[in-house]
Design a protein around this motif. Structure first.
Motif, PDB file in Angstrom:
ATOM      1  N   GLU A 190      -4.806  12.665   1.407  1.00 43.83           N
ATOM      2  CA  GLU A 190      -3.563  12.129   1.176  1.00 43.83           C
ATOM      3  C   GLU A 190      -2.369  12.528   2.564  1.00 43.83           C
ATOM      4  O   GLU A 190      -2.795  13.168   3.471  1.00 43.83           O
ATOM      5  N   LEU A 191      -1.437  11.835   2.362  1.00 40.23           N
ATOM      6  CA  LEU A 191      -0.919  12.135   3.532  1.00 40.23           C
ATOM      7  C   LEU A 191       0.140  13.374   3.242  1.00 40.23           C
ATOM      8  O   LEU A 191      -0.061  13.966   2.223  1.00 40.23           O
ATOM      9  N   PRO A 192       0.521  13.197   4.670  1.00 36.46           N
ATOM     10  CA  PRO A 192       0.927  14.353   4.986  1.00 36.46           C
ATOM     11  C   PRO A 192       2.626  15.300   3.738  1.00 36.46           C
ATOM     12  O   PRO A 192       2.928  14.704   3.637  1.00 36.46           O
ATOM     13  N   GLY A 193       2.014  16.406   3.294  1.00 39.79           N
ATOM     14  CA  GLY A 193       2.602  16.794   2.027  1.00 39.79           C
ATOM     15  C   GLY A 193       2.386  16.308   0.789  1.00 39.79           C
ATOM     16  O   GLY A 193       3.192  16.680  -0.463  1.00 39.79           O
ATOM     17  N   HIS A 194       1.407  16.365   0.296  1.00 33.87           N
ATOM     18  CA  HIS A 194       1.231  15.389  -0.651  1.00 33.87           C
ATOM     19  C   HIS A 194       0.159  15.645  -1.413  1.00 33.87           C
ATOM     20  O   HIS A 194      -0.101  15.607  -3.061  1.00 33.87           O
ATOM     21  N   CYS A 195      -0.559  17.079  -0.424  1.00 31.15           N
ATOM     22  CA  CYS A 195      -1.521  17.460  -1.616  1.00 31.15           C
ATOM     23  C   CYS A 195      -1.134  19.062  -2.209  1.00 31.15           C
ATOM     24  O   CYS A 195      -0.452  19.331  -1.422  1.00 31.15           O
ATOM     25  N   ARG A 196      -1.381  18.744  -3.543  1.00 33.67           N
ATOM     26  CA  ARG A 196      -0.474  19.763  -4.408  1.00 33.67           C
ATOM     27  C   ARG A 196      -1.251  20.585  -4.324  1.00 33.67           C
ATOM     28  O   ARG A 196      -2.368  21.253  -3.562  1.00 33.67           O
ATOM     29  N   ARG A 197      -0.550  21.653  -4.180  1.00 31.27           N
ATOM     30  CA  ARG A 197      -0.956  23.436  -4.162  1.00 31.27           C
ATOM     31  C   ARG A 197      -1.779  23.705  -5.658  1.00 31.27           C
ATOM     32  O   ARG A 197      -1.565  23.501  -6.030  1.00 31.27           O
ATOM     33  N   GLY A 198      -2.993  24.317  -4.506  1.00 27.93           N
ATOM     34  CA  GLY A 198      -4.236  24.434  -5.693  1.00 27.93           C
ATOM     35  C   GLY A 198      -4.966  23.554  -5.605  1.00 27.93           C
ATOM     36  O   GLY A 198      -6.405  23.716  -6.044  1.00 27.93           O
ATOM     37  N   ARG A 199      -4.964  22.558  -4.949  1.00 26.32           N
ATOM     38  CA  ARG A 199      -6.235  22.017  -4.962  1.00 26.32           C
ATOM     39  C   ARG A 199      -6.485  21.059  -4.317  1.00 26.32           C
ATOM     40  O   ARG A 199      -5.923  21.231  -2.734  1.00 26.32           O
ATOM     41  N   THR A 200      -8.310  20.953  -4.285  1.00 26.35           N
ATOM     42  CA  THR A 200      -8.445  20.275  -3.385  1.00 26.35           C
ATOM     43  C   THR A 200      -8.410  18.642  -2.607  1.00 26.35           C
ATOM     44  O   THR A 200      -8.636  18.375  -3.516  1.00 26.35           O
ATOM     45  N   CYS A 201      -8.478  18.475  -1.488  1.00 23.51           N
ATOM     46  CA  CYS A 201      -7.847  17.232  -1.313  1.00 23.51           C
ATOM     47  C   CYS A 201      -8.729  16.529  -0.623  1.00 23.51           C
ATOM     48  O   CYS A 201      -9.421  17.528   0.179  1.00 23.51           O
ATOM     49  N   ALA A 202      -8.963  14.839  -0.718  1.00 23.38           N
ATOM     50  CA  ALA A 202     -10.361  14.502  -0.261  1.00 23.38           C
ATOM     51  C   ALA A 202     -10.231  15.292   1.261  1.00 23.38           C
ATOM     52  O   ALA A 202      -8.460  14.454   1.572  1.00 23.38           O
ATOM     53  N   PRO A 203     -10.942  15.286   2.193  1.00 18.44           N
ATOM     54  CA  PRO A 203     -11.033  15.005   3.809  1.00 18.44           C
ATOM     55  C   PRO A 203     -10.897  13.717   4.284  1.00 18.44           C
ATOM     56  O   PRO A 203     -10.990  12.810   3.991  1.00 18.44           O
ATOM     57  N   GLY A 204     -10.256  13.826   5.895  1.00 23.58           N
ATOM     58  CA  GLY A 204     -10.111  12.545   6.809  1.00 23.58           C
ATOM     59  C   GLY A 204      -8.871  12.170   7.121  1.00 23.58           C
ATOM     60  O   GLY A 204      -8.091  13.137   6.379  1.00 23.58           O
ATOM     61  N   ASP A 205      -8.483  11.579   7.552  1.00 21.17           N
ATOM     62  CA  ASP A 205      -7.400  10.954   8.329  1.00 21.17           C
ATOM     63  C   ASP A 205      -6.825   9.862   7.036  1.00 21.17           C
ATOM     64  O   ASP A 205      -7.167   9.250   6.508  1.00 21.17           O
ATOM     65  N   PRO A 206      -5.876  10.837   6.509  1.00 20.88           N
ATOM     66  CA  PRO A 206      -4.911   9.843   5.745  1.00 20.88           C
ATOM     67  C   PRO A 206      -4.434   8.859   6.109  1.00 20.88           C
ATOM     68  O   PRO A 206      -4.500   7.601   5.200  1.00 20.88           O
ATOM     69  N   PHE A 207      -4.043   8.626   7.719  1.00 20.43           N
ATOM     70  CA  PHE A 207      -3.519   7.504   8.077  1.00 20.43           C
ATOM     71  C   PHE A 207      -4.453   6.406   8.357  1.00 20.43           C
ATOM     72  O   PHE A 207      -3.595   5.308   8.066  1.00 20.43           O
ATOM     73  N   ALA A 208      -5.916   6.953   8.635  1.00 25.18           N
ATOM     74  CA  ALA A 208      -6.590   5.883   8.582  1.00 25.18           C
ATOM     75  C   ALA A 208      -7.640   4.818   7.026  1.00 25.18           C
ATOM     76  O   ALA A 208      -7.405   4.027   7.260  1.00 25.18           O
ATOM     77  N   ALA A 209      -7.163   5.985   6.459  1.00 18.36           N
ATOM     78  CA  ALA A 209      -7.245   5.125   4.888  1.00 18.36           C
ATOM     79  C   ALA A 209      -5.954   4.055   4.251  1.00 18.36           C
ATOM     80  O   ALA A 209      -6.418   3.427   3.548  1.00 18.36           O
ATOM     81  N   THR A 210      -4.551   5.178   4.913  1.00 17.44           N
ATOM     82  CA  THR A 210      -4.016   3.860   3.991  1.00 17.44           C
ATOM     83  C   THR A 210      -3.725   2.831   4.746  1.00 17.44           C
ATOM     84  O   THR A 210      -3.826   1.049   4.346  1.00 17.44           O
ATOM     85  N   VAL A 261       0.776  -1.101   0.176  1.00 16.99           N
ATOM     86  CA  VAL A 261       0.055   0.107  -0.204  1.00 16.99           C
ATOM     87  C   VAL A 261       0.732   0.985  -0.090  1.00 16.99           C
ATOM     88  O   VAL A 261       1.965   1.073   0.900  1.00 16.99           O
ATOM     89  N   THR A 262       0.581   1.918  -0.609  1.00 20.08           N
ATOM     90  CA  THR A 262       1.258   3.458  -0.493  1.00 20.08           C
ATOM     91  C   THR A 262       0.403   4.259  -0.211  1.00 20.08           C
ATOM     92  O   THR A 262       1.185   5.481   0.963  1.00 20.08           O
ATOM     93  N   ASP A 263      -0.791   3.996  -0.591  1.00 21.71           N
ATOM     94  CA  ASP A 263      -1.665   5.119   0.382  1.00 21.71           C
ATOM     95  C   ASP A 263      -3.366   4.932   0.200  1.00 21.71           C
ATOM     96  O   ASP A 263      -2.895   3.827  -0.062  1.00 21.71           O
TER      97      ASP A 263
END
Length: 134
Positions: free
Chosen positions: A47-67, A25-27
């Motif tokens: 997205e995991l911390p640091g992975h949401c590109r600037r200007g993009r609206t990323c999915a809400p939630g806990d990236p660690f729980a999703a992983t 698993v990557t994420d």
């Protein structure tokens, strides 16, 4: 329980042809099998911390729980239906494990959002319509 696409739906049975090996698993919406990076079809996970590109609206939630959820879903034999590549060179795919379709699994467990614009041939909408509608 996630509906089994192999049991068929209004458009007929879903075929997950190729077997996958050596997967990790990557994420929450991406896995790696050997040298192949696979982006799951029709979903967007936090997205995991640091992975949401600037200007993009990323999915809400806990990236660690999703992983962690994706790690739990990655069990038994894995099969894939490929739908091409994304802009980053990752395979776009619908992947099935012993727990069912992985995109459906993430939707069912509240670990991803359904994205109709990322759902080639409405594969995920057909595989798990109750979860894709939310």
């Amino acid at each position: 329980m996630v509906p089994s696409p192999d049991e068929g739906d209004r458009k007929g049975p879903r075929i997950y042809g190729s077997r996958l090996k050596d997967c990790s698993v990557t994420d929450g919406d991406t896995i790696r099998c050997g040298d192949e990076r696979i982006r799951l079809l029709g979903i967007d996970a936090p997205e995991l911390p640091g992975h949401c590109r600037r200007g993009r609206t990323c999915a809400p939630g806990d990236p660690f729980a999703a992983t962690r959820s994706m790690e739990q879903a990655l069990s038994g034999e894995l099969r894939i239906e490929r739908f091409g590549k994304d802009a980053y060179g990752r395979t776009l795919g619908a992947v099935r494990s012993s727990r069912g379709d992985l995109s459906c699994y993430q939707l069912q467990n509240g670990q991803a959002l359904y994205r109709a614009d990322w759902d080639n041939k409405n594969h995920i909408a057909d595989a798990c319509p109750d979860f894709a509608a939310n």
